[in-house]
Design a protein around this motif. Sequence first.
Motif, short mmCIF file in Angstrom:
data_model
loop_
_atom_site.label_atom_id
_atom_site.label_comp_id
_atom_site.label_asym_id
_atom_site.label_seq_id
_atom_site.Cartn_x
_atom_site.Cartn_y
_atom_site.Cartn_z
N MET A 1 -2.57 -10.66 22.88
CA MET A 1 -2.82 -10.10 21.56
C MET A 1 -1.76 -9.05 21.29
SD MET A 1 -5.39 -10.29 19.15
CE MET A 1 -6.72 -10.91 20.14
N SER A 2 -1.13 -9.13 20.13
CA SER A 2 -0.16 -8.11 19.75
C SER A 2 -0.47 -7.61 18.35
CB SER A 2 1.27 -8.67 19.80
OG SER A 2 1.44 -9.67 18.83
N THR A 3 0.03 -6.43 18.05
CA THR A 3 -0.20 -5.80 16.76
C THR A 3 1.15 -5.53 16.11
OG1 THR A 3 -2.18 -4.72 17.59
CG2 THR A 3 -1.22 -3.80 15.59
N SER A 4 1.25 -5.85 14.83
CA SER A 4 2.45 -5.51 14.08
C SER A 4 2.04 -4.70 12.86
CB SER A 4 3.22 -6.78 13.67
OG SER A 4 2.44 -7.59 12.83
N VAL A 5 2.94 -3.83 12.42
CA VAL A 5 2.71 -2.98 11.26
C VAL A 5 3.75 -3.31 10.20
CG1 VAL A 5 2.68 -0.58 10.44
CG2 VAL A 5 1.72 -1.15 12.68
N ARG A 6 3.29 -3.38 8.96
CA ARG A 6 4.19 -3.66 7.85
C ARG A 6 3.69 -2.95 6.61
NH1 ARG A 6 1.56 -6.85 4.35
NH2 ARG A 6 0.02 -8.33 5.14
N PRO A 7 4.56 -2.79 5.60
CA PRO A 7 4.09 -2.24 4.33
C PRO A 7 3.03 -3.15 3.72
CG PRO A 7 6.49 -2.23 4.42
CD PRO A 7 6.01 -3.04 5.59
N ALA A 8 2.05 -2.55 3.08
CA ALA A 8 1.00 -3.33 2.41
C ALA A 8 1.56 -3.99 1.17
CB ALA A 8 -0.17 -2.42 2.03
N SER A 9 0.92 -5.07 0.78
CA SER A 9 1.23 -5.74 -0.49
C SER A 9 -0.04 -5.74 -1.34
CB SER A 9 1.72 -7.17 -0.25
OG SER A 9 0.64 -7.99 0.15
N GLU A 10 0.13 -6.03 -2.59
CA GLU A 10 -1.04 -6.08 -3.48
C GLU A 10 -2.05 -7.12 -3.00
OE1 GLU A 10 -1.95 -5.90 -8.26
OE2 GLU A 10 0.02 -6.59 -7.58
N ALA A 11 -1.55 -8.20 -2.40
CA ALA A 11 -2.43 -9.25 -1.89
C ALA A 11 -3.31 -8.77 -0.73
CB ALA A 11 -1.61 -10.46 -1.45
N ASP A 12 -2.95 -7.66 -0.10
CA ASP A 12 -3.71 -7.12 1.03
C ASP A 12 -4.92 -6.29 0.60
OD1 ASP A 12 -1.84 -8.16 2.87
OD2 ASP A 12 -0.59 -6.36 2.69
N ILE A 13 -5.04 -5.99 -0.68
CA ILE A 13 -6.11 -5.09 -1.14
C ILE A 13 -7.50 -5.54 -0.69
CG2 ILE A 13 -7.29 -4.19 -3.20
CD1 ILE A 13 -4.49 -3.94 -4.50
N PRO A 14 -7.90 -6.81 -0.85
CA PRO A 14 -9.25 -7.19 -0.41
C PRO A 14 -9.48 -6.96 1.08
CG PRO A 14 -8.37 -8.84 -1.91
CD PRO A 14 -7.24 -7.92 -1.57
N ALA A 15 -8.52 -7.27 1.91
CA ALA A 15 -8.69 -7.08 3.35
C ALA A 15 -8.75 -5.59 3.69
CB ALA A 15 -7.55 -7.76 4.11
N MET A 16 -7.91 -4.78 3.06
CA MET A 16 -7.95 -3.33 3.32
C MET A 16 -9.28 -2.75 2.85
SD MET A 16 -4.04 -2.01 2.55
CE MET A 16 -4.08 -2.41 0.80
N ALA A 17 -9.78 -3.23 1.73
CA ALA A 17 -11.07 -2.73 1.21
C ALA A 17 -12.21 -3.08 2.16
CB ALA A 17 -11.33 -3.30 -0.19
N ALA A 18 -12.19 -4.27 2.73
CA ALA A 18 -13.24 -4.66 3.68
C ALA A 18 -13.18 -3.80 4.94
CB ALA A 18 -13.09 -6.14 4.02
N VAL A 19 -11.97 -3.58 5.47
CA VAL A 19 -11.81 -2.73 6.65
C VAL A 19 -12.29 -1.32 6.33
CG1 VAL A 19 -10.10 -1.59 8.14
CG2 VAL A 19 -9.96 -4.06 7.72
#
Length: 156
Positions: A1-19
């Motif tokens: 398992m690995s983790t990567s970090v990137r700038p958010a996009s508008e398409a990420d809003i639903p996933a960020m809201a759930a988290v």
Amino acid sequence: MSTSVRPASEADIPAMAAVSSASYRLAFAGILPTEVLAQRSPEHFRERFAETWPHMMVAEEWGAEQDGRIVAFSLMTAGHIDMLFVDPDRLGHGAGIALLRAAERAGAETLECFADNAPARAFYERAGWRLTKQYEREFAGAMMRFVLFEKPTPHS
């Protein structure tokens, strides 16, 4: 398992809201009134993130069944980390520290958390942040106790 970090996009809003909603309810149970927690639904956060997503980063997990799933996010403005939330099911798997280190590289200097949020305080202290101030301020209609952390510079 690995983790990567990137700038958010508008398409990420639903996933960020759930988290955010799930993490909020776990982290702040016992700190905030039940009615405030109930108001912090995914819809609440979707509305907020519609404005702030350009200042956000996401952590994605890769491997096993997590291929590219957003498991954490942060929001930073003017060198201050406003939010850093991890999916409660993924706590302790590296997404939080990956986001914190990415925020540091992007210029993070300060963050605040509830004074009563012992797990968050311990996380930031383990990561080398220094508690510099304790204070009260209004939050969700009530006076709440907060602490301010600063990232020590090599000269401090």
